[in-house]
Design an enzyme around this catalytic site. Structure first.
Site, PDB file in Angstrom:
ATOM      1  N   GLU A  17       0.845  -1.139  -0.017  1.00 42.59           N
ATOM      2  CA  GLU A  17      -0.030  -0.222   0.052  1.00 42.59           C
ATOM      3  C   GLU A  17       1.018   1.225  -0.225  1.00 42.59           C
ATOM      4  O   GLU A  17       2.311   1.213   0.185  1.00 42.59           O
ATOM      5  CB  GLU A  17      -1.037   0.091   1.021  1.00 42.59           C
ATOM      6  CG  GLU A  17      -2.434  -0.223   0.902  1.00 42.59           C
ATOM      7  CD  GLU A  17      -2.987   0.920   0.170  1.00 42.59           C
ATOM      8  OE1 GLU A  17      -2.454   1.927  -0.056  1.00 42.59           O
ATOM      9  OE2 GLU A  17      -4.173   0.745   0.209  1.00 42.59           O
ATOM     10  N   ASN A 102      -4.368   3.385   8.023  1.00 40.15           N
ATOM     11  CA  ASN A 102      -4.352   2.779   6.767  1.00 40.15           C
ATOM     12  C   ASN A 102      -3.610   4.062   5.967  1.00 40.15           C
ATOM     13  O   ASN A 102      -2.513   4.139   5.936  1.00 40.15           O
ATOM     14  CB  ASN A 102      -5.786   2.430   6.465  1.00 40.15           C
ATOM     15  CG  ASN A 102      -5.890   1.572   5.247  1.00 40.15           C
ATOM     16  OD1 ASN A 102      -4.980   0.871   5.259  1.00 40.15           O
ATOM     17  ND2 ASN A 102      -6.834   1.577   4.140  1.00 40.15           N
ATOM     18  N   GLU A 121     -11.947  -5.321   9.629  1.00 43.49           N
ATOM     19  CA  GLU A 121     -12.871  -4.714   8.623  1.00 43.49           C
ATOM     20  C   GLU A 121     -14.514  -5.138   9.001  1.00 43.49           C
ATOM     21  O   GLU A 121     -15.161  -5.460   8.039  1.00 43.49           O
ATOM     22  CB  GLU A 121     -12.407  -5.380   7.368  1.00 43.49           C
ATOM     23  CG  GLU A 121     -10.978  -4.816   7.042  1.00 43.49           C
ATOM     24  CD  GLU A 121     -10.559  -5.366   5.756  1.00 43.49           C
ATOM     25  OE1 GLU A 121     -11.198  -5.886   4.766  1.00 43.49           O
ATOM     26  OE2 GLU A 121      -9.146  -5.199   5.615  1.00 43.49           O
ATOM     27  N   ASN A 147      -9.669   4.941   3.060  1.00 49.62           N
ATOM     28  CA  ASN A 147      -8.482   5.126   2.053  1.00 49.62           C
ATOM     29  C   ASN A 147      -8.331   6.571   1.326  1.00 49.62           C
ATOM     30  O   ASN A 147      -9.390   7.148   1.350  1.00 49.62           O
ATOM     31  CB  ASN A 147      -8.643   4.011   0.960  1.00 49.62           C
ATOM     32  CG  ASN A 147      -7.926   2.837   1.235  1.00 49.62           C
ATOM     33  OD1 ASN A 147      -6.698   2.737   1.119  1.00 49.62           O
ATOM     34  ND2 ASN A 147      -8.690   1.756   1.231  1.00 49.62           N
ATOM     35  N   ASP A 193     -10.101   1.492  -3.479  1.00 53.60           N
ATOM     36  CA  ASP A 193      -8.881   1.485  -2.512  1.00 53.60           C
ATOM     37  C   ASP A 193      -8.255   3.235  -2.653  1.00 53.60           C
ATOM     38  O   ASP A 193      -8.812   4.066  -3.001  1.00 53.60           O
ATOM     39  CB  ASP A 193      -7.734   0.682  -2.996  1.00 53.60           C
ATOM     40  CG  ASP A 193      -7.509  -0.366  -1.895  1.00 53.60           C
ATOM     41  OD1 ASP A 193      -6.784   0.539  -0.945  1.00 53.60           O
ATOM     42  OD2 ASP A 193      -7.399  -1.456  -1.583  1.00 53.60           O
TER      43      ASP A 193
END
Length: 285
Positions: A17, A102, A121, A147, A193
Site C-alpha cells: 500500500e 491505513n 474490517e 483510503n 482503494d
C-alpha cells in the site's frame, strides 16, 4: 500510455500500500501493512531496501528534514532511513485499540491527513484525521475501511473513501477545514482503494478485486480504466523526474488461493502515462 504495466519488483507483499515518491532520493516508498514492512525502490539503479516495522504500518511519507512519518498501529512514528529507527511522535486512537492506521496524504501546507479502520474490517470505527503543528484533529468518523485522502489540483476538494462501501466521498476544503460531505462516485467493479490525483484533475483509484485503476473526472464521471494483470490493486501514485511514471501497489490478501494463476500478486508495477501527477508534498515537522 504504454500497452501494459511493467512489474518492477516481485516482492509478493501480502498487502502492499501507500506508494509515495521521494524526489530528493529519487526513490519510491511503500509499505506492506500485514507483512509489517517498509520498502524502498530506486528506479535509476533497480536497488531495493526493506525494514521491519514495529507493528502494522499504513503509510510512510517523506518529511522536510529527510525523515519519514509513518502511520503505525497506535500512532505516528518518525523513521530515520540512515539508522532504521522508528520513534513514536504522536499517539493515535488509544481509545480504539481494535483499529489500525491505513492510508495517508500530505497537503501542500505540509499537514498530514490520514485514516484509521477496524483491523477486522467489520465495525465502522474508522476516522479521518489531520495532523498539523503537532495537533491532531478528527474531521470525520464512522468508516469501515478508510483510503486516501487526496486533494484536487486547486486544493478546494478533498476526496476520501469508505472502501467497504465502495464509495468515494468528496468534501469542500478550505485551509484544513472540511464541509459539504457528499458522495462523489461509487465503484461497482471492485472496492475503491487508494486514490491519487493527476495534474489535470483526474482522480486515479486503485480497485481492490477490480483488476485495475479507475479514472474519474472532476465531475465524478468514470472516464477510463487502467487494466492490470492482477486483480488486487491497492493504490497508484505518480513518480519519476517528470511525474509520469505511475507506480501501482498490489496485494494477495484475500486472494491467496489465486497466487497460482496470478503469481505476481503483491508485486510493484509501473506504467508510463501521458499526464503527469502532482508533486509529493513534504510533511512539515
Amino acid at each position: 500510455m504504454s500497452a501494459a504495466a511493467e512489474l518492477v519488483w516481485d516482492l509478493g507483499a501480502e498487502l502492499a500500500e501507500g506508494p509515495a515518491w521521494d524526489a530528493v532520493r529519487g526513490a519510491l516508498w511503500f509499505v506492506d501493512i500485514k507483512g509489517r514492512g517498509l520498502h524502498r525502490y530506486t528506479p535509476a539503479t533497480g536497488d531495493t531496501a526493506s525494514w521491519d516495522t514495529p507493528d502494522q504500518i499504513g503509510f510512510a511519507l517523506p518529511a522536510e528534514d529527510g525523515s519519514l512519518v509513518c502511520g503505525v498501529r497506535g500512532g505516528l512514528h518518525r523513521f530515520e532511513p540512515d539508522t532504521g529507527v522508528f520513534t513514536l511522535i504522536q499517539p493515535v486512537e488509544q481509545d480504539r485499540p481494535q483499529n489500525r492506521l491505513n492510508d495517508g496524504f500530505v497537503a501542500p501546507d505540509g499537514s498530514l491527513w490520514f485514516g484509521s479502520m477496524d483491523d477486522s474490517e467489520v465495525v465502522k470505527t474508522g476516522a479521518l484525521y489531520r495532523w498539523a503543528d503537532g495537533e491532531l484533529t478528527r474531521h470525520d468518523d464512522g468508516y469501515g475501511v478508510t483510503n486516501g485522502p487526496c486533494l484536487s489540483p486547486d486544493g478546494r476538494t478533498l476526496y476520501h473513501h469508505d472502501t467497504l462501501a465502495r464509495t468515494i466521498l468528496a468534501f469542500d476544503h478550505d485551509d484544513g477545514a472540511l464541509s459539504n460531505r457528499r458522495v462523489f462516485a461509487v465503484t461497482d467493479d471492485g472496492y475503491a482503494d487508494g486514490p491519487s490525483m493527476d495534474s489535470a484533475g483526474v482522480l486515479h483509484v486503485g480497485l481492490f478485486n477490480g483488476w485495475g485503476v479507475a479514472q474519474f473526472s472532476p465531475e465524478g464521471e468514470r472516464i477510463g480504466k487502467i487494466d492490470m494483470p492482477v486483480q488486487t490493486v491497492t493504490k497508484a501514485a505518480f513518480g519519476g523526474e517528470d511525474l509520469r511514471d505511475l507506480y501501482m501497489t498490489t496485494a494477495w490478501l484475500g486472494n491467496a488461493d489465486k497466487r497460482g494463476e496470478q503469481p505476481t500478486l503483491g508485486g510493484l508495477y509501473r506504467l508510463r502515462v501521458k499526464t503527469p501527477g502532482l508533486p509529493q508534498n513534504l510533511i512539515r515537522l
